[in-house]
Scaffold this motif. Structure first.
Motif, short mmCIF file in Angstrom:
data_model
loop_
_atom_site.label_atom_id
_atom_site.label_comp_id
_atom_site.label_asym_id
_atom_site.label_seq_id
_atom_site.Cartn_x
_atom_site.Cartn_y
_atom_site.Cartn_z
N LEU A 181 19.91 -22.18 48.04
CA LEU A 181 21.34 -21.94 48.18
C LEU A 181 21.75 -20.66 47.47
O LEU A 181 21.13 -20.27 46.47
CB LEU A 181 22.14 -23.10 47.59
N PRO A 182 22.80 -20.00 47.92
CA PRO A 182 23.36 -18.90 47.14
C PRO A 182 23.84 -19.43 45.79
O PRO A 182 24.59 -20.41 45.74
CB PRO A 182 24.54 -18.42 47.99
N ARG A 183 23.42 -18.81 44.70
CA ARG A 183 23.79 -19.33 43.38
C ARG A 183 23.81 -18.20 42.37
O ARG A 183 23.17 -17.16 42.54
CB ARG A 183 22.83 -20.43 42.94
N ILE A 184 24.54 -18.44 41.33
CA ILE A 184 24.67 -17.48 40.23
C ILE A 184 24.74 -18.26 38.92
O ILE A 184 25.31 -19.35 38.88
CB ILE A 184 25.92 -16.59 40.42
N VAL A 185 24.14 -17.73 37.87
CA VAL A 185 24.16 -18.36 36.54
C VAL A 185 25.19 -17.63 35.68
O VAL A 185 25.20 -16.40 35.61
CB VAL A 185 22.77 -18.30 35.87
N VAL A 186 26.05 -18.40 35.03
CA VAL A 186 27.08 -17.84 34.16
C VAL A 186 26.82 -18.32 32.73
O VAL A 186 27.08 -19.48 32.40
CB VAL A 186 28.49 -18.25 34.60
N LEU A 248 13.22 -22.93 28.72
CA LEU A 248 14.07 -23.24 29.87
C LEU A 248 15.34 -22.39 29.85
O LEU A 248 15.76 -21.84 30.88
CB LEU A 248 14.41 -24.72 29.89
N HIS A 249 15.96 -22.27 28.69
CA HIS A 249 17.17 -21.45 28.59
C HIS A 249 16.88 -20.01 28.96
O HIS A 249 17.65 -19.37 29.70
CB HIS A 249 17.75 -21.55 27.18
N ALA A 250 15.77 -19.47 28.47
CA ALA A 250 15.41 -18.09 28.78
C ALA A 250 15.14 -17.91 30.27
O ALA A 250 15.54 -16.90 30.87
CB ALA A 250 14.19 -17.67 27.96
N ALA A 251 14.47 -18.88 30.89
CA ALA A 251 14.18 -18.78 32.32
C ALA A 251 15.46 -18.81 33.15
O ALA A 251 15.60 -18.08 34.13
CB ALA A 251 13.25 -19.92 32.74
N LEU A 252 16.41 -19.63 32.74
CA LEU A 252 17.67 -19.71 33.48
C LEU A 252 18.49 -18.43 33.28
O LEU A 252 19.16 -17.97 34.21
CB LEU A 252 18.46 -20.93 33.02
N GLU A 253 18.46 -17.87 32.09
CA GLU A 253 19.18 -16.61 31.86
C GLU A 253 18.65 -15.49 32.75
O GLU A 253 19.41 -14.61 33.18
CB GLU A 253 19.05 -16.19 30.40
N ARG A 254 17.34 -15.53 33.04
CA ARG A 254 16.73 -14.48 33.86
C ARG A 254 16.84 -14.75 35.35
O ARG A 254 16.44 -13.91 36.17
CB ARG A 254 15.25 -14.33 33.49
N LEU A 255 17.38 -15.91 35.72
CA LEU A 255 17.44 -16.28 37.13
C LEU A 255 18.44 -15.38 37.85
O LEU A 255 19.63 -15.39 37.54
CB LEU A 255 17.86 -17.74 37.26
N PRO A 256 17.98 -14.59 38.81
CA PRO A 256 18.92 -13.68 39.49
C PRO A 256 19.75 -14.42 40.51
O PRO A 256 19.41 -15.51 40.97
CB PRO A 256 17.98 -12.68 40.18
N ALA A 257 20.89 -13.83 40.86
CA ALA A 257 21.70 -14.39 41.94
C ALA A 257 20.88 -14.31 43.22
O ALA A 257 20.20 -13.33 43.50
CB ALA A 257 23.00 -13.63 42.09
N GLY A 258 20.94 -15.37 44.00
CA GLY A 258 20.20 -15.38 45.25
C GLY A 258 20.00 -16.78 45.74
O GLY A 258 20.75 -17.69 45.43
N GLY A 259 18.94 -16.98 46.51
CA GLY A 259 18.64 -18.30 47.03
C GLY A 259 18.44 -18.26 48.52
O GLY A 259 17.37 -17.91 49.00
N ALA A 260 19.50 -18.57 49.27
CA ALA A 260 19.35 -18.82 50.69
C ALA A 260 18.92 -17.60 51.48
O ALA A 260 18.33 -17.72 52.54
CB ALA A 260 20.67 -19.35 51.26
N ASP A 261 19.20 -16.39 50.99
CA ASP A 261 19.00 -15.23 51.84
C ASP A 261 17.69 -14.49 51.61
O ASP A 261 17.46 -13.47 52.22
CB ASP A 261 20.16 -14.25 51.66
#
Length: 340
Positions: A181-186, A248-261
């Motif tokens: 899915l399209p997603r972004i971490v804040v 886990l926190h570090a991995a989530l911080e590095r997670l780029p916006a994206g997903g479905a596309d």
């Protein structure tokens, strides 16, 4: 439930996913001020959240009923399998969710759907929303696990290690079931430190569902005391758990916006593989400390003032607690004997 076929995009649900006490409420409030429709039946403010929860009361009540039917609650660290409820019961809950969503949001073209419990039941929600022709975009609220633990200790008297397991369970399940899915971490710190910059990121991510906002005319959702529960530099977690939560926190911080596309998360051998390995570490740690986790869960349920947390069978819960404590006593005796 049936296989997921995503909505056509005529309407969009912005799912705010994150652990309790992670800033999901202030994030949902910001989304509403940027143009996403808030619920028409919001849960009222409370001493632990004086600005309100910005979550639909009808949907939250349904979530609690579903968790109770699964002999679970919001503070359960165990894996949750709604499939064990059976197809007929799940169809009934799906119908109730459709009705609750209609009551909360009407036919709003873009609305914000927030409740941390959704982290534990994302596939169920995706299936229901897809059946309603509603597309999904995801905004993940990420707060330092130590600060979440401090807040949960103050509000619920939950031990830090238990809070850490709970934080990891919510985030890993939310990540796993939204990869396409399209997603972004804040990050919570970024939201509190510069909410306007965060708002710009969000409106860019949600375009064209939300038009660009004139941030000079958007009221700030951030209060000066939003960081009042903090452990600071001191980590409250036991060594191996602290390492897992940090990774886990570090991995989530590095997670780029994206997903479905187009695989912005790195593919099965990149980001997905990293999170799968973290999930395996969490499962191994949960198995190792199963009796401690069971004892605290039973204690929380038996002492809770809330019907949604209390067990349906208190006697059975006390027996489960006694059995777990008995095994822990024997383990301690063996450890003492080995040291002598």
């Amino acid at each position: 439930m049936t296989a997921i076929v995503e909505g056509s995009g005529a309407r969009t649900a912005v799912l705010v996913l994150g652990m309790h006490r992670s800033g999901t409420s202030v994030l949902a409030q910001l989304l509403a001020r940027l143009g996403a429709a808030p619920p028409r039946d919001p849960n009222p403010p409370a001493p632990d959240n004086p600005e309100g929860y910005w979550e639909p009361a009808g949907v939250v009540h349904l979530h609690d009923r579903m968790l109770s039917a699964a002999d679970s609650a919001w503070l359960d660290t165990r894996p949750l399998d709604l499939g064990e409820l059976g197809e007929e019961r799940l169809r009934g809950f799906a119908g109730q969710l459709r009705a609750a969503l209609a009551d909360s949001f009407g036919d709003a073209p873009c609305f914000v759907l927030k409740d941390p419990r959704i982290c534990r039941m994302v596939p169920f929600h995706r299936d229901v929303l897809a059946g309603m022709g509603i597309a999904v975009k995801v905004v993940v609220a990420l707060r330092e696990p130590a600060d979440v633990a401090a807040s949960l200790f103050a509000r619920n008297q939950i031990s830090p290690d238990y809070a850490g397991f709970l934080w990891a369970r919510h985030l890993l399940e939310a990540e796993r079931h939204t990869r396409d899915l399209p997603r972004i971490v804040v990050p919570y710190g970024a939201l509190v430190d510069d909410w306007r910059a965060t708002a710009q990121r969000i409106t860019g991510f949600l375009a064209p569902e939300l038009p660009p906002a004139d941030l000079d005319h958007v009221p700030s959702p951030v209060r000066a005391d939003l960081r009042h529960h903090r452990f600071g530099a001191y980590t409250p977690f036991s060594g191996p758990l602290a390492e897992l939560l940090g990774d886990l926190h570090a991995a989530l911080e590095r997670l780029p916006a994206g997903g479905a596309d187009g695989g912005a998360d790195g593919g099965a051998n990149g980001g997905e593989g990293r999170f799968d390995r973290l999930a395996e570490r969490l499962s191994a740690a949960s198995a190792r400390f199963a009796d401690l986790l069971a004892a605290e869960f039973c204690f929380q349920r038996l002492t809770s003032p809330y019907d949604t947390v209390m067990p349906a069978d208190p006697l059975r819960e006390r027996q489960t607690l006694a059995e777990a404590l008995g095994r822990l006593h024997r383990l301690q005796w063996r450890a003492d004997a080995e040291r002598r």
